[in-house]
Design an enzyme around this catalytic site. Structure first.
Site, PDB file in Angstrom:
ATOM      1  N   ALA A 136       0.835  -1.202   0.000  1.00 24.09           N
ATOM      2  CA  ALA A 136       0.000   0.000   0.000  1.00 24.09           C
ATOM      3  C   ALA A 136       0.873   1.256   0.000  1.00 24.09           C
ATOM      4  O   ALA A 136       2.090   1.192  -0.151  1.00 24.09           O
ATOM      5  CB  ALA A 136      -0.929  -0.027   1.207  1.00 24.09           C
ATOM      6  N   SER A 137       0.227   2.410   0.195  1.00 26.41           N
ATOM      7  CA  SER A 137       0.939   3.679   0.082  1.00 26.41           C
ATOM      8  C   SER A 137       1.934   3.903   1.209  1.00 26.41           C
ATOM      9  O   SER A 137       2.958   4.560   1.022  1.00 26.41           O
ATOM     10  CB  SER A 137      -0.072   4.837   0.059  1.00 26.41           C
ATOM     11  OG  SER A 137      -0.909   4.785   1.201  1.00 26.41           O
ATOM     12  N   GLN A 140       3.847  -2.300   3.479  1.00 29.99           N
ATOM     13  CA  GLN A 140       3.490  -3.543   2.815  1.00 29.99           C
ATOM     14  C   GLN A 140       3.488  -4.670   3.847  1.00 29.99           C
ATOM     15  O   GLN A 140       4.061  -4.541   4.930  1.00 29.99           O
ATOM     16  CB  GLN A 140       4.420  -3.853   1.660  1.00 29.99           C
ATOM     17  CG  GLN A 140       5.850  -4.155   2.007  1.00 29.99           C
ATOM     18  CD  GLN A 140       6.704  -4.320   0.746  1.00 29.99           C
ATOM     19  OE1 GLN A 140       6.456  -3.701  -0.280  1.00 29.99           O
ATOM     20  NE2 GLN A 140       7.728  -5.157   0.820  1.00 29.99           N
ATOM     21  N   VAL A 141       2.833  -5.771   3.486  1.00 31.26           N
ATOM     22  CA  VAL A 141       2.621  -6.861   4.442  1.00 31.26           C
ATOM     23  C   VAL A 141       3.238  -8.149   3.910  1.00 31.26           C
ATOM     24  O   VAL A 141       3.043  -8.514   2.739  1.00 31.26           O
ATOM     25  CB  VAL A 141       1.115  -7.073   4.711  1.00 31.26           C
ATOM     26  CG1 VAL A 141       0.897  -8.255   5.641  1.00 31.26           C
ATOM     27  CG2 VAL A 141       0.499  -5.808   5.294  1.00 31.26           C
ATOM     28  N   LYS A 161       3.634  -6.227   9.061  1.00 26.09           N
ATOM     29  CA  LYS A 161       3.499  -4.967   8.320  1.00 26.09           C
ATOM     30  C   LYS A 161       4.776  -4.159   8.507  1.00 26.09           C
ATOM     31  O   LYS A 161       5.253  -3.976   9.633  1.00 26.09           O
ATOM     32  CB  LYS A 161       2.283  -4.174   8.816  1.00 26.09           C
ATOM     33  CG  LYS A 161       2.110  -2.821   8.127  1.00 26.09           C
ATOM     34  CD  LYS A 161       0.883  -2.081   8.616  1.00 26.09           C
ATOM     35  CE  LYS A 161      -0.374  -2.596   7.977  1.00 26.09           C
ATOM     36  NZ  LYS A 161      -1.541  -1.704   8.203  1.00 26.09           N
ATOM     37  N   ASP A 296     -12.421   2.162   8.664  1.00 24.70           N
ATOM     38  CA  ASP A 296     -12.198   1.852   7.245  1.00 24.70           C
ATOM     39  C   ASP A 296     -12.684   0.436   6.950  1.00 24.70           C
ATOM     40  O   ASP A 296     -11.936  -0.409   6.467  1.00 24.70           O
ATOM     41  CB  ASP A 296     -10.697   1.990   6.940  1.00 24.70           C
ATOM     42  CG  ASP A 296     -10.421   2.174   5.449  1.00 24.70           C
ATOM     43  OD1 ASP A 296     -11.359   2.504   4.708  1.00 24.70           O
ATOM     44  OD2 ASP A 296      -9.265   1.986   5.034  1.00 24.70           O
TER      45      ASP A 296
END
Length: 518
Positions: A136-137, A140-141, A161, A296
């Site tokens: 992601a921005s 990352q995972v 993460k 979210d």
């Protein structure tokens, strides 16, 4: 001066990207105020503009933000919670912004983990997958398996993460740019000041600061998990605190079915309606029972376990609603159900939300225009998210400020309603939660609950009395030492009040004591 030149160059790049995606027109006035003249904007549009087909304005803006990079993608996602600023359609389009970016190298991920946790990665994880499962921005995972121990002799499946390298610096630069633009807009565009651009950017910066410290996200997950301790319907991953630091977070790995994949649920033998009933209960408990909710809750962050439990990840955006606001929301929605618009207006007045300069009668009429279309409809057919959106729009008309947390709640309600209809068009998620709503109303807003609340407030006031008396003693001592002298004219006023002048002195002293204890 250097900041202004740097910001103007980056602003030109932003305008070019917006023009490329046909998203420039909504911002022309603001960009002109920030230093880009109409002539420059015209050439940007001519040189870089291209046909955009029948895309909606929100879709064009989302495409432009995606091209500008991680900070602007995240900014668009945060803006998607502000339907009061952008309108529901644009906000809904921005909510679809995806931040799937190219991943950074496994070497950088491993180096970050070792630097943060102070140990070689082979002593932390039995197995570490170099290819991330998502990028992601901000982070990352990677999937991994922990070193075996007495509690987990075969190791434990976890998700790790890791923040992107130098992401803090990159975001700081772009936030500084956004803040500069917001400041220019507020100085040069009086008509846009009501949108409070500086406040919006500062809120965004605060949100990003939380996401940049994974210890804070871990703490959010831990609190949410604690709220549902012992509840088999909702699963929040457990945090591995020994392998968590500012730039690394290790949590229990959850596997399940994507929340919006109805066919996969049915193939696994799950009852979709039962899953939706659990989801409705979870949402209600978060918002009204606990006042702390996942901010979210889109399908990408939610899944369903093979046992039918709702599962959630990604705790960077959380919402909190205090008890007073929850009661306000409950009283307001109850007023709509009972079509008592004068009562709703009174709730706003009592809460101090409606400015004294605004007409209560006109506001009552605006509320009636929202409530009458749902008259006679069963609860299951009512979209409370749409009602809240209309109420927020009316609030803007009457110069009322809407709490960002309520806007975040409304965004999540819209998502929940949309997914619910996708899985079963004949069900409304709030109809499934109706028994919980009714029970909560009885326990918290019914006549007996109000009497009990008044009793608790009285007990609280009595408990404060010793502190009040101590402060009165301090105040009296201060008076005895000559710390406060009454003006001769004030004494004349007191004398004119007659024999009850001493009562006013006692009231003043008690008030002062109460103030000192706050």
């Amino acid at each position: 001066m250097l900041r202004a030149l740097r910001s103007l160059y980056r602003l030109f790049q932003m305008a070019r990207s917006a023009a490329r995606h046909g998203a420039l027109s909504p911002f022309e006035e603001a960009l002109a105020g920030a230093g880009l003249t109409p002539v420059v904007l015209f050439f940007i549009r001519v040189i870089f503009g291209r046909p955009v087909g029948d895309l909606r304005p929100g879709e064009r803006l989302a495409n432009a933000l995606s091209e500008l990079g991680p900070a602007f993608i995240k900014f668009g996602q945060v803006l998607s919670t502000r339907s009061d600023l952008l309108g529901e359609e644009v906000a809904a389009d921005l909510a679809k912004l995806q931040d799937q970016l190219p991943h950074f190298s496994a070497f950088e991920a491993r180096s970050t983990i070792e630097a943060e946790l102070g140990s070689p990665i082979d002593l932390l994880y039995l197995q570490f997958d170099d290819v991330p499962v998502s990028a992601a921005s901000i982070s990352q995972v990677h999937f991994a398996v922990t070193i075996p121990d007495a509690e987990n002799p075969e190791g434990r499946d976890v998700a790790v993460k890791v923040l992107r390298p130098d992401i803090e610096l990159a975001f700081a630069r772009d936030i500084d740019l956004l803040l500069w633009i917001a400041e220019v807009i507020e100085r040069t565009q009086p008509k846009l000041r009501r949108l409070k651009p500086v406040e919006v950017v500062k809120t965004f910066a605060a949100t990003v600061r939380v996401e940049m410290d994974l210890r804070l996200e871990a703490a959010s997950a831990s609190e949410l998990r604690g709220n549902f301790e012992g509840d088999p319907t909702y699963r929040v991953p457990e945090i591995d605190w020994s392998r968590t630091a500012r730039r690394v977070m290790t949590q229990q790995r959850l596997s399940g079915i994507p929340f919006d994949d109805g066919p996969a649920m049915r193939a696994a033998g799950l009852d979709v309606d039962e899953v939706l009933t659990k989801a409705a209960g979870v949402f209600f408990h978060q918002a009204f029972r606990d006042g702390y909710f996942h901010g979210d809750q889109h399908p990408g962050n939610m899944s369903v376990g093979l046992d039918g439990a709702i599962q959630v990840v990604d705790f960077g955006i959380m919402g909190r609603i205090d008890k007073k606001t929850r009661y306000f929301l409950a009283d307001m929605l109850m007023g709509f159900v009972e079509h008592d618009y004068a009562r709703i207006a009174k709730v706003y007045v009592d809460a101090g939300y409606l400015p004294a300069s605004q007409s209560v009668e006109d506001f009552t009429l605006a509320l009636r225009s929202i409530g009458e279309p749902i008259h006679g409809k069963p609860l299951a057919d009512i979209s409370f998210a749409r009602i809240l959106g209309q109420i927020f729009a009316a609030a803007e008309t009457f110069d009322m400020e809407v709490q960002p947390q309520l806007l975040l709640l409304q965004k999540n309600m819209l998502i929940a309603e949309g997914v619910s209809r996708q899985l079963n068009p004949h069900l409304n998620i709030w109809g499934l939660a109706q028994p919980l709503i009714e029970q909560w109303m009885i326990e918290n807003r019914g006549p007996q609950a109000r009497v009990e609340q008044a009793g608790r407030e009285l007990v609280h006031a009595i408990e404060r009395l010793p502190a009040v008396m101590r402060n009165i003693d301090r105040l009296v001592g201060h008076l005895a030492e000559g710390g406060l002298k009454l003006d001769p004219e004030a004494l004349k006023v007191i004398n004119r009040t007659g024999s009850n002048w001493w009562l006013w002195i006692i009231i003043a002293v008690l008030a002062a004591g109460l103030l000192f204890t706050r």
